[in-house]
Write an enzyme that holds these catalytic residues in place. Structure first.
Site, PDB file in Angstrom:
ATOM      1  N   GLN A 100       0.845  -1.188   0.000  1.00 11.73           N
ATOM      2  CA  GLN A 100       0.000   0.000   0.000  1.00 11.73           C
ATOM      3  C   GLN A 100       0.886   1.245   0.000  1.00 11.73           C
ATOM      4  O   GLN A 100       1.657   1.475   0.935  1.00 11.73           O
ATOM      5  CB  GLN A 100      -0.932   0.046   1.208  1.00 11.73           C
ATOM      6  CG  GLN A 100      -1.933   1.197   1.085  1.00 11.73           C
ATOM      7  CD  GLN A 100      -2.750   1.430   2.320  1.00 11.73           C
ATOM      8  OE1 GLN A 100      -2.265   2.008   3.289  1.00 11.73           O
ATOM      9  NE2 GLN A 100      -4.001   0.981   2.310  1.00 11.73           N
ATOM     10  N   TYR A 183      -5.691  10.828   4.223  1.00 14.27           N
ATOM     11  CA  TYR A 183      -4.331  11.082   3.754  1.00 14.27           C
ATOM     12  C   TYR A 183      -4.366  11.848   2.424  1.00 14.27           C
ATOM     13  O   TYR A 183      -5.426  12.323   1.991  1.00 14.27           O
ATOM     14  CB  TYR A 183      -3.561   9.768   3.687  1.00 14.27           C
ATOM     15  CG  TYR A 183      -3.496   9.091   5.036  1.00 14.27           C
ATOM     16  CD1 TYR A 183      -2.824   9.692   6.104  1.00 14.27           C
ATOM     17  CD2 TYR A 183      -4.157   7.890   5.278  1.00 14.27           C
ATOM     18  CE1 TYR A 183      -2.797   9.099   7.371  1.00 14.27           C
ATOM     19  CE2 TYR A 183      -4.142   7.299   6.537  1.00 14.27           C
ATOM     20  CZ  TYR A 183      -3.458   7.908   7.579  1.00 14.27           C
ATOM     21  OH  TYR A 183      -3.451   7.347   8.825  1.00 14.27           O
ATOM     22  N   GLY A 329      -9.341  -6.591   8.708  1.00 10.73           N
ATOM     23  CA  GLY A 329      -8.219  -5.969   9.375  1.00 10.73           C
ATOM     24  C   GLY A 329      -8.000  -6.554  10.747  1.00 10.73           C
ATOM     25  O   GLY A 329      -7.182  -7.456  10.944  1.00 10.73           O
TER      26      GLY A 329
END
Length: 376
Positions: A100, A183, A329
């Protein structure tokens, strides 16, 4: 097998199942940004535990002052050599791995050691600070600061391309662009953080330009069939979120565009309370059903869904043809053999060591990281 344990053709890659391990920041790249042997063991365990695809933790494309002091990077030959040890063990265990690619944008801090070493400002689309933040290793644990509007975003587009080249050298099977989380890519998409009046801001087409320009260079390096994109339409985390009308317009445009570009998958992070934040008693996220809102837009790309899924819910969504793969996750943190447990009907009963979710100085790196047991 036609659900989560069934194979999935992902571009040229045949995944053994549809269980994808999400990017998970764990802050273990000691002493700076270079992966180490503890990280090799961590990813090896989860590949052996049956993950169809592993997406690395957020990996910085250039030196930046992250809240997560020991986040890894992928811009140097030293990074390449270290990541190669990880991709090798993942492949030996029969899994595949995307890295990523991550740029923080406005949620870095100029006083963090890595930002000082970079010698550059904390860049963002506009000089608009995010509320929140907590830089635990700085005196007084300050929050986010007002960033510097980057004069020419193409500078960072080029950094993404460089990182993509290094990722290929490191033996990854592809790349996932971090387009959510508050982000940099997310900051360009969102009209509360992007106040530009040039070609990079204003209209939905202009706010999407940075996303598409980055994806173009990733495709140049990898081909569209090895490029995935993660986005987070509801926002919330890191002070992101627009009106519902603007959200639907922006992400409909983005997802249509990504499908037209032929990226191999788009990973949608749906609303979960864990990724929201409140200001003045009001939740920040724009809650809406991402499956119902955007599912029909997937024509060429696979639809990955992330955010608080249970195995049973994921199974049903796959069987109903609503998603192509489930991204987990937290379940992968405490269950290194998550997919094996699902296949064998064993309980997901791990108790997370939250104290050591991230690295704690003076404690062994493995604690709360690679010391979770497999099922007996």
């Amino acid at each position: 097998m036609s659900g989560i344990s069934s194979p999935l053709q992902l571009g040229p890659i045949l995944l053994r199942n549809r269980n994808v391990m999400s990017s998970l920041t764990r802050s273990r790249a000691l002493p700076t940004t270079v992966p180490n042997d503890a990280m090799v063991e961590y990813y090896k365990q989860r590949a052996e535990g049956g993950a169809g695809l592993i997406v690395s933790e957020g990996t910085l494309i250039t030196r930046q002052g992250s809240e997560w002091e020991y986040a890894p990077g992928i811009w140097s030959d030293e990074h390449v050599a270290a990541w190669k040890k990880i991709t090798d063990v993942v492949h030996e265990a029969g899994s595949h791995m995307f890295v990523q690619l991550w740029h923080l944008g406005r949620v870095g801090h100029p006083d963090m050691p890595e930002q000082k070493a970079a010698g550059t400002p904390v860049w963002a689309p506009s000089a608009v600070s995010a509320r929140g933040g907590k830089f635990r290793t700085l005196p007084g644990q300050p929050g986010y600061v007002t960033p510097t509007a980057i004069p020419d975003p193409r500078i960072i587009v080029a950094q993404f391309k460089h990182a993509a080249i290094k990722a290929k050298e490191a033996g990854f099977d592809g790349v996932e662009l971090q387009g959510g989380g508050g982000y940099l890519v997310h900051q360009f998409l969102d009209n509360t953080s992007n106040k530009r009046t040039d070609e990079w801001g204003g209209s939905v087409e202009n706010r999407s330009r940075f996303l598409f320009e980055v994806v173009k260079v990733l495709i140049e390096v990898w081909g569209a069939d090895r490029v995935g994109v993660k986005i987070q339409p509801p926002g919330g985390y890191n002070d992101m979120g627009m009106s519902l009308e603007d959200t639907l317009e922006t992400y409909t445009h983005a997802i249509k565009g990504l499908n037209e570009m032929g990226v191999v998958y788009v990973n949608l992070l749906r609303f979960t309370a864990a990724y929201d934040i409140s200001f003045d008693g009001k939740p920040r996220a724009t809650q809406h059903d991402v499956v119902e809102s955007y599912g029909s837009l997937f024509k060429n790309s696979k639809f990955f869904l992330n955010g608080g899924l249970t195995p049973s819910e994921a199974e049903q969504l796959i069987l109903d043809g609503k998603i192509d793969a489930a991204v987990f996750g937290i379940p992968w943190i405490g269950h290194p053999d998550l997919q094996r447990r699902i296949e064998q009907g064993k309980a997901l009963d791990a108790v997370l060591d939250l104290k050591h979710l991230y690295y704690v100085p003076g404690v062994a790196v493995s604690v709360g990281y690679s010391d979770y047991p497999t099922a007996t």
